[in-house]
Scaffold this active site. Structure first.
Site, mmCIF file in Angstrom:
data_model
loop_
_atom_site.group_PDB
_atom_site.id
_atom_site.type_symbol
_atom_site.label_atom_id
_atom_site.label_comp_id
_atom_site.label_asym_id
_atom_site.label_seq_id
_atom_site.Cartn_x
_atom_site.Cartn_y
_atom_site.Cartn_z
ATOM 1 N N LYS A 191 0.137 -4.673 -1.598
ATOM 2 C CA LYS A 191 -0.253 -3.265 -1.494
ATOM 3 C C LYS A 191 -1.679 -3.108 -1.994
ATOM 4 C CE LYS A 191 1.080 0.674 0.025
ATOM 5 N NZ LYS A 191 1.425 0.800 1.433
ATOM 6 N N SER A 389 2.831 1.742 6.301
ATOM 7 C CA SER A 389 3.181 2.426 5.054
ATOM 8 C C SER A 389 3.893 3.739 5.380
ATOM 9 C CB SER A 389 1.934 2.635 4.204
ATOM 10 O OG SER A 389 2.284 2.769 2.848
#
Length: 590
Positions: A191, A389
């Site tokens: 991430k 995402s």
């Protein structure tokens, strides 16, 4: 004399007011005339659809009544209008071919250029021809134009063919000069979205995933151009290594990158040959704007709704914007989705997603609306350039997911970024703080200081729960175990070709394939697609235009170019939800 002046002033005032009213009515009438003329383009026999690839490509076209009224050419192209125009040209017997004139063209994503290319390949199945010309081809326009039967280049032009590169940038040190730091909580090894604010280079994990999908996109481009131009993919890759962008123009012909070197006026002669016209005959051309008024296939059968969700996912209208000012506003999208669920005329819904993500809270609200919709009718997701995402969060509950081969998706992870302005206020500006509180965490989030260890621990727990929820949503939607999803999660970004192998998507293809699948799931034989949200009417568009802001925004885009969207992202940080489900920043792909 006093009465005379009074009457004269009254008369002048009345004339001015009447003139203003008449002017407004004239504009309304003229714009209304333009609007009412839509759908009335007459196509002459032996016509050519001329597609000018110049300007910025976005997911949907903008409704600009002033541009239509004045004949102004918009600098923004809509992927939806280009695809529709190509489909109409294929179905219209009087249109014999497509002439593409390539200029300074910038695509929002590689997947959008792939979609145009696929539509052109489908057009050629009708037996019609495609001819392209450019003073110089950018890599994106050459990729599209390589499908053509004939590729022409100006004798002094160039073909930009150099491969792909991503050049992310980092502003941690810039913020530090102002005494600003960013505190970070995140879940997921890959991430990497916050790196722009918290690092000065790419992490090893981020470099790994970016390298993987960049090489994947380039390989798709190599293979498809190789097939169209009958040049081995290895040779095309070697051309990029040699940087043939600066090669002698005659070499482009020898390498089979182009078919002939011609000046603009000479191209007309080639088009006339294709149309079997005489040298002095006139070519009947249709522009992209003209194609909007060309009648397509009749809208028969049941309705399949295509709902466009593109841009940042935000809680409210002021929560940040991408895609040339467009965003996915949770409250509005949920309202629209609920309306589609209740509409008995809509038999299935295709959710067209082109988003790098955004607010985790907003993504959850949209996920809930999609889940409720799915309980009433089939939902198929068509992924555009990004569905990563938060973009994947809102996609995962669908019955079926179809992605372009070069779609960037996955990035199942979550993070929170919290700017610390205490250094700016105390060290740079000389502002001093004191504190009085009744409870241990009464000053949580104060601007006077950064979060302490206990406060950060609470935030990390909160972010962790958000990640667990995201992971569960994906596991439930994809009918897999939590453990299986965890193996492909951790914020990892995937190219759709790889996402297919790990079952994050079901099939590769474009919007047309998604519509066909939705109709099949709804068990309808005859159907037509309708786009949502519906475009604003010409009067509403006219009244909502803010010319000053639009002008300044256009100047900013022209100045910053490829850095415009990252700039807007940084600028809107204070308006965004602190908890984000977003892919790695804005990659500038060259």
């Amino acid at each position: 004399m006093k009465n005379f002046l009074k009457y004269v002033l009254a008369t002048m005032t009345g004339i001015i007011i009447l003139s203003v009213i008449m002017g407004i009515l004239a504009v309304i009438s003229m714009v209304g005339l333009v609007a009412s003329s839509a759908g009335s383009t007459q196509v002459e026999e032996n016509s050519v659809f001329t597609l000018t690839l110049s300007g910025q490509l976005n997911e949907r076209a903008e409704n600009n009544p002033i541009a239509k009224l004045t004949g102004q050419v918009s600098e923004n192209l809509g992927l939806d209008e280009i695809l529709e125009a190509i489909h109409k040209a294929k179905d219209n017997e009087d249109i014999k071919g497509i002439y593409i004139e390539a200029g300074l063209f910038s695509s929002d994503t590689p997947a959008s250029t792939h979609a145009i290319r696929e539509a052109l390949l489908d057009f050629k199945k009708s037996g019609k021809w495609i001819v392209t010309y450019a003073d110089s081809y950018t890599q994106a326009t050459y990729y599209i134009c390589s499908v053509a039967d004939k590729v022409f280049l100006n004798p002094q032009g160039m073909v930009d063919w150099h491969g792909m590169a991503a050049t992310p940038y980092f502003v941690k040190d810039l913020l530090g000069k102002f005494g600003v730091k960013v505190q970070l909580c995140k879940v997921g090894k890959y991430k990497s979205a916050p790196e722009m604010m918290t690092a000065d280079q790419m992490s090893d994990a981020n470099r790994e995933q970016v390298t993987a999908y960049m090489n994947g996109i380039w390989q798709v481009m190599l293979n498809e151009v190789a097939e169209s131009r009958k040049i081995p993919a290895d040779s095309l890759n070697a051309y990029a290594d040699r940087f043939i962008t600066l090669a002698n123009q005659q070499e482009y012909v020898k390498l089979k990158m182009v078919d002939k070197l011609l000046y603009t006026d000479e191209v007309k002669g080639e088009i006339k040959k294709m149309l079997k016209l005489k040298a002095d005959d006139k070519i009947s051309q249709l522009t992209l704007a003209d194609m909007e008024g060309v009648k397509g296939k009749k809208s028969e059968g049941d309705q399949i709704a295509v709902y466009y969700a593109y841009g940042d996912i935000v809680d409210s209208e002021t929560g940040g914007m991408t895609q040339q000012g467009h965003s996915i506003v949770a409250s509005s999208v949920c309202k629209d989705i609920n309306a589609l669920a209740k509409d008995d005329d809509v038999k299935a819904v295709v959710l067209r997603v082109n988003s790098p993500g955004g607010s985790a809270y907003a993504s959850e609200q949209i996920w809930h609306a999609i889940t409720n919709l799915k309980a009433k009718k089939p939902v198929v997701v068509s992924m555009g350039g990004y569905a990563a995402s938060g973009g994947y969060y809102i996609s995962c509950p669908a019955n079926y997911i179809i992605a372009e081969p070069t779609t960037i998706t996955g990035s199942i992870g979550i993070f929170g970024m919290f700017p610390d302005f205490s250094g700016l206020l105390s060290e740079k500006l000389g502002v001093k703080f004191d504190e009085v509180k009744t409870n241990k965490f009464s000053a949580f989030g104060t601007m006077a200081r950064p979060f302490n260890a206990e406060e950060m621990a609470l935030l990390e727990q909160y972010i962790g729960r958000g990640y667990e929820l995201f992971r569960k949503r994906v596991a439930d939607g994809r009918k897999q175990s939590i453990e299986a999803i965890e193996e492909v999660a951790q914020g990892r970004v995937w190219l759709a070709t790889d996402a297919l192998k790990i079952k994050l998507v079901d099939e590769l293809g474009g919007l047309d394939k998604a519509i066909e699948k939705a109709a099949k799931l709804a068990k309808v034989d005859k159907y037509h697609a309708t786009s949502y949200p519906e475009e604003a009417g010409w009067l509403e568009s006219l009244m909502s235009m803010e010319s000053k802001d639009n002008y300044l925004d256009d100047q900013l885009k022209a100045t910053l170019g490829e850095y415009y969207e990252p700039f807007v992202y940084v600028k809107s940080l204070n308006k965004q939800n602190a908890i984000q489900a977003r892919m790695p920043y804005y990659l500038i792909i060259k």
